[in-house]
Design a protein around this motif. Sequence first.
Motif, PDB file in Angstrom:
ATOM      1  N   ARG A  61       7.827  16.636 -17.344  1.00  0.00           N
ATOM      2  CA  ARG A  61       6.670  16.338 -18.208  1.00  0.00           C
ATOM      3  C   ARG A  61       5.449  17.192 -17.841  1.00  0.00           C
ATOM      4  O   ARG A  61       4.740  17.685 -18.718  1.00  0.00           O
ATOM      5  N   ILE A  62       5.209  17.370 -16.561  1.00  0.00           N
ATOM      6  CA  ILE A  62       4.096  18.208 -16.105  1.00  0.00           C
ATOM      7  C   ILE A  62       4.261  19.634 -16.632  1.00  0.00           C
ATOM      8  O   ILE A  62       3.310  20.247 -17.113  1.00  0.00           O
ATOM      9  N   ASN A  63       5.486  20.153 -16.572  1.00  0.00           N
ATOM     10  CA  ASN A  63       5.746  21.505 -17.062  1.00  0.00           C
ATOM     11  C   ASN A  63       5.693  21.580 -18.584  1.00  0.00           C
ATOM     12  O   ASN A  63       5.204  22.566 -19.134  1.00  0.00           O
ATOM     13  N   GLN A  64       6.184  20.555 -19.258  1.00  0.00           N
ATOM     14  CA  GLN A  64       6.120  20.519 -20.722  1.00  0.00           C
ATOM     15  C   GLN A  64       4.685  20.589 -21.217  1.00  0.00           C
ATOM     16  O   GLN A  64       4.397  21.232 -22.215  1.00  0.00           O
ATOM     17  N   GLU A  65       3.798  19.916 -20.505  1.00  0.00           N
ATOM     18  CA  GLU A  65       2.399  19.840 -20.919  1.00  0.00           C
ATOM     19  C   GLU A  65       1.534  20.928 -20.279  1.00  0.00           C
ATOM     20  O   GLU A  65       0.315  20.918 -20.453  1.00  0.00           O
ATOM     21  N   ASP A  66       2.157  21.841 -19.535  1.00  0.00           N
ATOM     22  CA  ASP A  66       1.436  22.947 -18.883  1.00  0.00           C
ATOM     23  C   ASP A  66       0.210  22.466 -18.105  1.00  0.00           C
ATOM     24  O   ASP A  66      -0.878  23.022 -18.230  1.00  0.00           O
ATOM     25  N   LEU A  67       0.408  21.433 -17.280  1.00  0.00           N
ATOM     26  CA  LEU A  67      -0.713  20.880 -16.520  1.00  0.00           C
ATOM     27  C   LEU A  67      -1.087  21.722 -15.304  1.00  0.00           C
ATOM     28  O   LEU A  67      -2.197  21.594 -14.783  1.00  0.00           O
ATOM     29  N   THR A  68      -0.159  22.552 -14.853  1.00  0.00           N
ATOM     30  CA  THR A  68      -0.430  23.401 -13.689  1.00  0.00           C
ATOM     31  C   THR A  68      -0.326  24.865 -14.102  1.00  0.00           C
ATOM     32  O   THR A  68       0.377  25.190 -15.064  1.00  0.00           O
ATOM     33  N   PRO A  69      -1.007  25.757 -13.365  1.00  0.00           N
ATOM     34  CA  PRO A  69      -0.998  27.175 -13.734  1.00  0.00           C
ATOM     35  C   PRO A  69       0.401  27.801 -13.719  1.00  0.00           C
ATOM     36  O   PRO A  69       0.731  28.610 -14.561  1.00  0.00           O
ATOM     37  N   GLY A  70       1.220  27.420 -12.772  1.00  0.00           N
ATOM     38  CA  GLY A  70       2.585  27.939 -12.685  1.00  0.00           C
ATOM     39  C   GLY A  70       3.574  26.809 -12.880  1.00  0.00           C
ATOM     40  O   GLY A  70       3.202  25.672 -13.172  1.00  0.00           O
ATOM     41  N   LYS A  71       4.845  27.130 -12.687  1.00  0.00           N
ATOM     42  CA  LYS A  71       5.873  26.097 -12.817  1.00  0.00           C
ATOM     43  C   LYS A  71       5.704  25.071 -11.693  1.00  0.00           C
ATOM     44  O   LYS A  71       5.584  25.412 -10.521  1.00  0.00           O
ATOM     45  N   PHE A  72       5.691  23.801 -12.077  1.00  0.00           N
ATOM     46  CA  PHE A  72       5.523  22.719 -11.112  1.00  0.00           C
ATOM     47  C   PHE A  72       6.889  22.219 -10.660  1.00  0.00           C
ATOM     48  O   PHE A  72       7.808  22.056 -11.464  1.00  0.00           O
ATOM     49  N   ALA A  73       7.014  21.968  -9.370  1.00  0.00           N
ATOM     50  CA  ALA A  73       8.217  21.345  -8.819  1.00  0.00           C
ATOM     51  C   ALA A  73       7.817  20.551  -7.582  1.00  0.00           C
ATOM     52  O   ALA A  73       6.984  20.993  -6.792  1.00  0.00           O
ATOM     53  N   TRP A  74       8.383  19.366  -7.456  1.00  0.00           N
ATOM     54  CA  TRP A  74       8.173  18.583  -6.246  1.00  0.00           C
ATOM     55  C   TRP A  74       8.948  19.248  -5.119  1.00  0.00           C
ATOM     56  O   TRP A  74       9.963  19.898  -5.353  1.00  0.00           O
ATOM     57  N   GLN A  75       8.513  19.049  -3.902  1.00  0.00           N
ATOM     58  CA  GLN A  75       9.261  19.600  -2.775  1.00  0.00           C
ATOM     59  C   GLN A  75      10.615  18.906  -2.690  1.00  0.00           C
ATOM     60  O   GLN A  75      10.811  17.807  -3.207  1.00  0.00           O
ATOM     61  N   LYS A  76      11.550  19.559  -2.040  1.00  0.00           N
ATOM     62  CA  LYS A  76      12.867  18.960  -1.846  1.00  0.00           C
ATOM     63  C   LYS A  76      12.733  17.812  -0.854  1.00  0.00           C
ATOM     64  O   LYS A  76      11.944  17.871   0.077  1.00  0.00           O
ATOM     65  N   GLY A  77      13.517  16.778  -1.089  1.00  0.00           N
ATOM     66  CA  GLY A  77      13.525  15.649  -0.183  1.00  0.00           C
ATOM     67  C   GLY A  77      12.350  14.712  -0.372  1.00  0.00           C
ATOM     68  O   GLY A  77      11.498  14.904  -1.239  1.00  0.00           O
ATOM     69  N   TYR A  78      12.334  13.679   0.435  1.00  0.00           N
ATOM     70  CA  TYR A  78      11.279  12.676   0.408  1.00  0.00           C
ATOM     71  C   TYR A  78      11.396  11.834   1.665  1.00  0.00           C
ATOM     72  O   TYR A  78      12.400  11.897   2.377  1.00  0.00           O
ATOM     73  N   ASN A  79      10.394  11.052   1.923  1.00  0.00           N
ATOM     74  CA  ASN A  79      10.418  10.114   3.039  1.00  0.00           C
ATOM     75  C   ASN A  79      10.261   8.715   2.469  1.00  0.00           C
ATOM     76  O   ASN A  79       9.380   8.493   1.635  1.00  0.00           O
ATOM     77  N   ALA A  80      11.093   7.809   2.866  1.00  0.00           N
ATOM     78  CA  ALA A  80      11.004   6.433   2.385  1.00  0.00           C
ATOM     79  C   ALA A  80      11.057   5.469   3.565  1.00  0.00           C
ATOM     80  O   ALA A  80      11.825   5.669   4.506  1.00  0.00           O
ATOM     81  N   VAL A  81      10.213   4.457   3.509  1.00  0.00           N
ATOM     82  CA  VAL A  81      10.227   3.385   4.498  1.00  0.00           C
ATOM     83  C   VAL A  81      10.163   2.063   3.750  1.00  0.00           C
ATOM     84  O   VAL A  81       9.604   1.981   2.662  1.00  0.00           O
ATOM     85  N   SER A  82      10.743   1.048   4.336  1.00  0.00           N
ATOM     86  CA  SER A  82      10.642  -0.272   3.716  1.00  0.00           C
ATOM     87  C   SER A  82       9.459  -1.015   4.347  1.00  0.00           C
ATOM     88  O   SER A  82       9.103  -0.780   5.490  1.00  0.00           O
ATOM     89  N   VAL A  83       8.876  -1.888   3.548  1.00  0.00           N
ATOM     90  CA  VAL A  83       7.721  -2.660   3.993  1.00  0.00           C
ATOM     91  C   VAL A  83       8.053  -4.129   3.786  1.00  0.00           C
ATOM     92  O   VAL A  83       8.459  -4.530   2.697  1.00  0.00           O
ATOM     93  N   CYS A  84       7.880  -4.927   4.828  1.00  0.00           N
ATOM     94  CA  CYS A  84       8.138  -6.354   4.674  1.00  0.00           C
ATOM     95  C   CYS A  84       7.012  -6.982   3.849  1.00  0.00           C
ATOM     96  O   CYS A  84       5.888  -6.468   3.809  1.00  0.00           O
ATOM     97  N   GLU A  85       7.329  -8.061   3.211  1.00  0.00           N
ATOM     98  CA  GLU A  85       6.381  -8.708   2.298  1.00  0.00           C
ATOM     99  C   GLU A  85       5.063  -9.075   2.985  1.00  0.00           C
ATOM    100  O   GLU A  85       3.994  -8.975   2.389  1.00  0.00           O
ATOM    101  N   SER A  86       5.124  -9.450   4.242  1.00  0.00           N
ATOM    102  CA  SER A  86       3.904  -9.836   4.949  1.00  0.00           C
ATOM    103  C   SER A  86       2.960  -8.649   5.178  1.00  0.00           C
ATOM    104  O   SER A  86       1.772  -8.837   5.431  1.00  0.00           O
ATOM    105  N   GLN A  87       3.462  -7.433   5.064  1.00  0.00           N
ATOM    106  CA  GLN A  87       2.654  -6.232   5.286  1.00  0.00           C
ATOM    107  C   GLN A  87       2.296  -5.507   3.985  1.00  0.00           C
ATOM    108  O   GLN A  87       1.649  -4.459   4.008  1.00  0.00           O
ATOM    109  N   LEU A  88       2.706  -6.076   2.854  1.00  0.00           N
ATOM    110  CA  LEU A  88       2.517  -5.433   1.554  1.00  0.00           C
ATOM    111  C   LEU A  88       1.053  -5.133   1.253  1.00  0.00           C
ATOM    112  O   LEU A  88       0.699  -3.999   0.928  1.00  0.00           O
TER     113      LEU A  88
END
Length: 99
Positions: A61-88
Motif C-alpha cells: 500500500r505504501i508503494n501503491q500510494e508513492d508515500l516514500t521517495p523510493g521503493k519501500f520495504a520493511w527489513q527482513k525479520g522481526y522481533n516478537a515478545v509476549s506480554v502477560c496481561e498484568s504488564q499490558l
Amino acid sequence: MITPEIKDRIYKYIFQEFISCGCIAKIINGPANEVHCLFLLNPKKSTDEIVKMVKGATSHRINQEDLTPGKFAWQKGYNAVSVCESQLEKMIGKINNMK
C-alpha cells in the motif's frame, strides 16, 4: 523512510491489517527507524503469519500510494515478545512514549 508527514497514515494501515488478520492492535508507535506494535494475537494464526501479512500488505500500500521517495520495504525479520496481561498497560505506556 517513515517521516513524520506519513507516520500516522502508515500506522493506520498497520492497524487496519491487524484487524484483517483477526487481531486487536492496542498501540502502534516507534522512533523514525522502527515500528513497535502491541496486539492481541489471533489464536488461529501464528505470529509469523500475522507479521508476514501485515508487513506485506502495508509495504504494498505504501508503494501503491508513492508515500516514500523510493521503493519501500520493511527489513527482513522481526522481533516478537509476549506480554502477560498484568504488564499490558505498562507496555502500552512504554510504546506510547517512544520518540
